[in-house]
Design an enzyme around this catalytic site. Structure first.
Site, PDB file in Angstrom:
ATOM      1  N   SER A  48      13.184  14.019   9.506  1.00 57.73           N
ATOM      2  CA  SER A  48      11.773  13.682   9.243  1.00 57.73           C
ATOM      3  C   SER A  48      11.648  12.437   8.355  1.00 57.73           C
ATOM      4  CB  SER A  48      11.026  14.867   8.630  1.00 57.73           C
ATOM      5  OG  SER A  48      11.440  15.114   7.306  1.00 57.73           O
ATOM      6  N   ASN A  49      12.567  12.248   7.425  1.00 58.02           N
ATOM      7  CA  ASN A  49      12.513  11.021   6.610  1.00 58.02           C
ATOM      8  C   ASN A  49      12.814   9.789   7.458  1.00 58.02           C
ATOM      9  OD1 ASN A  49      11.966  11.329   3.615  1.00 58.02           O
ATOM     10  ND2 ASN A  49      13.314  13.063   4.014  1.00 58.02           N
ATOM     11  N   ARG A  54      38.282  12.129   5.448  1.00 58.14           N
ATOM     12  CA  ARG A  54      37.136  11.302   5.107  1.00 58.14           C
ATOM     13  C   ARG A  54      37.367   9.803   5.340  1.00 58.14           C
ATOM     14  NH1 ARG A  54      32.935  14.162   2.707  1.00 58.14           N
ATOM     15  NH2 ARG A  54      33.927  16.011   1.903  1.00 58.14           N
ATOM     16  N   MET A 106      24.198  14.593   5.160  1.00 59.33           N
ATOM     17  CA  MET A 106      24.797  15.616   4.305  1.00 59.33           C
ATOM     18  C   MET A 106      26.321  15.516   4.225  1.00 59.33           C
ATOM     19  SD  MET A 106      21.972  16.665   3.337  1.00 59.33           S
ATOM     20  CE  MET A 106      21.639  18.240   2.590  1.00 59.33           C
ATOM     21  N   HIS A 155      16.406  12.034  -2.298  1.00 60.47           N
ATOM     22  CA  HIS A 155      16.887  13.314  -2.822  1.00 60.47           C
ATOM     23  C   HIS A 155      15.675  14.131  -3.271  1.00 60.47           C
ATOM     24  CE1 HIS A 155      19.752  16.070  -4.689  1.00 60.47           C
ATOM     25  NE2 HIS A 155      18.916  16.123  -5.715  1.00 60.47           N
ATOM     26  N   GLU A 165       8.255  12.631  -0.067  1.00 58.10           N
ATOM     27  CA  GLU A 165       9.444  11.862   0.368  1.00 58.10           C
ATOM     28  C   GLU A 165       9.042  10.866   1.455  1.00 58.10           C
ATOM     29  OE1 GLU A 165      13.007  14.127   1.315  1.00 58.10           O
ATOM     30  OE2 GLU A 165      12.286  15.832   0.155  1.00 58.10           O
TER      31      GLU A 165
HETATM   32  C1  GAR Z   1      15.188  16.024   2.736  1.00 60.13           C
HETATM   33  O1  GAR Z   1      14.413  16.884   1.956  1.00 60.13           O
HETATM   34  C2  GAR Z   1      16.095  15.190   1.869  1.00 60.13           C
HETATM   35  O2  GAR Z   1      15.520  14.826   0.639  1.00 60.13           O
HETATM   36  C3  GAR Z   1      17.248  16.141   1.674  1.00 60.13           C
HETATM   37  O3  GAR Z   1      17.440  16.749   2.909  1.00 60.13           O
HETATM   38  C4  GAR Z   1      16.191  16.797   3.590  1.00 60.13           C
HETATM   39  C5  GAR Z   1      16.386  16.160   4.951  1.00 60.13           C
HETATM   40  O4  GAR Z   1      15.247  16.306   5.741  1.00 60.13           O
HETATM   41  N1  GAR Z   1      18.410  15.419   1.241  1.00 60.13           N
HETATM   42  C6  GAR Z   1      19.311  15.919   0.410  1.00 60.13           C
HETATM   43  O5  GAR Z   1      19.247  17.031  -0.045  1.00 60.13           O
HETATM   44  C7  GAR Z   1      20.450  14.976   0.087  1.00 60.13           C
HETATM   45  N2  GAR Z   1      21.144  15.422  -1.079  1.00 60.13           N
HETATM   46  P1  GAR Z   1      15.005  15.366   6.979  1.00 60.13           P
HETATM   47  O6  GAR Z   1      16.240  15.469   7.844  1.00 60.13           O
HETATM   48  O7  GAR Z   1      13.815  15.987   7.671  1.00 60.13           O
HETATM   49  O8  GAR Z   1      14.744  13.982   6.470  1.00 60.13           O
END
Ligand code: GAR
Length: 223
Positions: free
Chosen positions: A15-16, A67, A92, A111, A176
């Protein structure tokens, strides 16, 4: 000015990433999203991006012995799109210092907490356990230490007495989606940059806005 070529890294929903793509569609936005890369082949955001005509790629971490090999392929994929900027958006995987240094000053992460509080995972559970009354989200430059880079922008929301981790996450996520496009625009336009352990802003571009403060809980002047 040449729009900054931006590659977005995702692991799931995306979504971001969608908020960045939609912002970059607006005329005058200083960055273009040239590709979306996922470490997971089944990331839902990949299909959405492809449907918008954006190049997509998968670099599956499970296909590599470790990695460094994974990150070498990831770096090649990003470089293949001639990226100026990399945005981690729900990506992630922990990145090694070697990889981070390649993109230092040009790689952002979102974050879901007001850093430096509540690094890592389960940030809303951490916020609820700590009893904070204001929570939020942060976009920061990525440095070798996890969730520790210079902070570019933050957004805050109240924590309500009956919040669960889910209800708090649902209140934070739309913020976000507002701050990440703003952060990318700041970096891409040159109105913010990482200098040492700080973000330096072009202050002539910043407006002082007193209105959007958050008080929580807010029962008004008579309590
Ligand atoms: C979001 O809330 C982002 O801030 C978090 O994962 C979600 C991803 O959502 N990120 C973390 O926790 C990184 N440490 P999205 O796939 O819908 O953007």
């Amino acid at each position: 000015m040449q729009r900054q070529r931006t590659v977005v890294l995702i692991s799931g929903r995306g979504s971001n990433m969608m908020s960045l793509v939609e912002a970059a569609d607006a005329p005058g936005y200083p960055a273009e999203i040239v590709a979306v890369i996922s470490n997971r082949p089944d990331a839902a955001g990949l299909g959405w991006a492809a449907g918008r005509g954006i190049a997509t790629a998968v670099v599956d971490h499970k296909a590599f012995p470790g990695r460094p090999a994974f990150e070498e392929q990831l770096h090649q994929a990003i470089s293949g799109f001639r990226a100026d900027i990399v945005c981690l958006a729900g990506f992630m995987r922990v990145l090694t210092p070697n990889f981070v240094r390649l993109w230092q000053g040009r790689m952002l992460n979102v974050h879901p907490s007001l850093l430096p509080s509540f690094k890592g995972l389960h940030t809303q559970d951490q916020a609820l356990a700590a009893g904070v009354r204001i929570a939020g989200c942060t976009v920061h430059f990525v440095v070798p230490e996890m969730d520790a880079g210079p902070i570019l922008i933050q957004g805050a929301v109240p924590v309500l007495p009956d919040d669960s981790a889910d209800s708090l996450a649902a209140r934070i996520l739309p913020i976000e989606h507002i701050i990440y496009p703003q952060a990318l625009a700041m970096l891409a336009s040159g109105s913010a940059a990482m200098t040492g352990d700080r973000v330096v802003y072009d202050t002539s571009r910043l407006s002082v806005n007193q209105a959007p403060f958050v008080i929580s809980p807010d029962l008004g002047p008579n309590g």
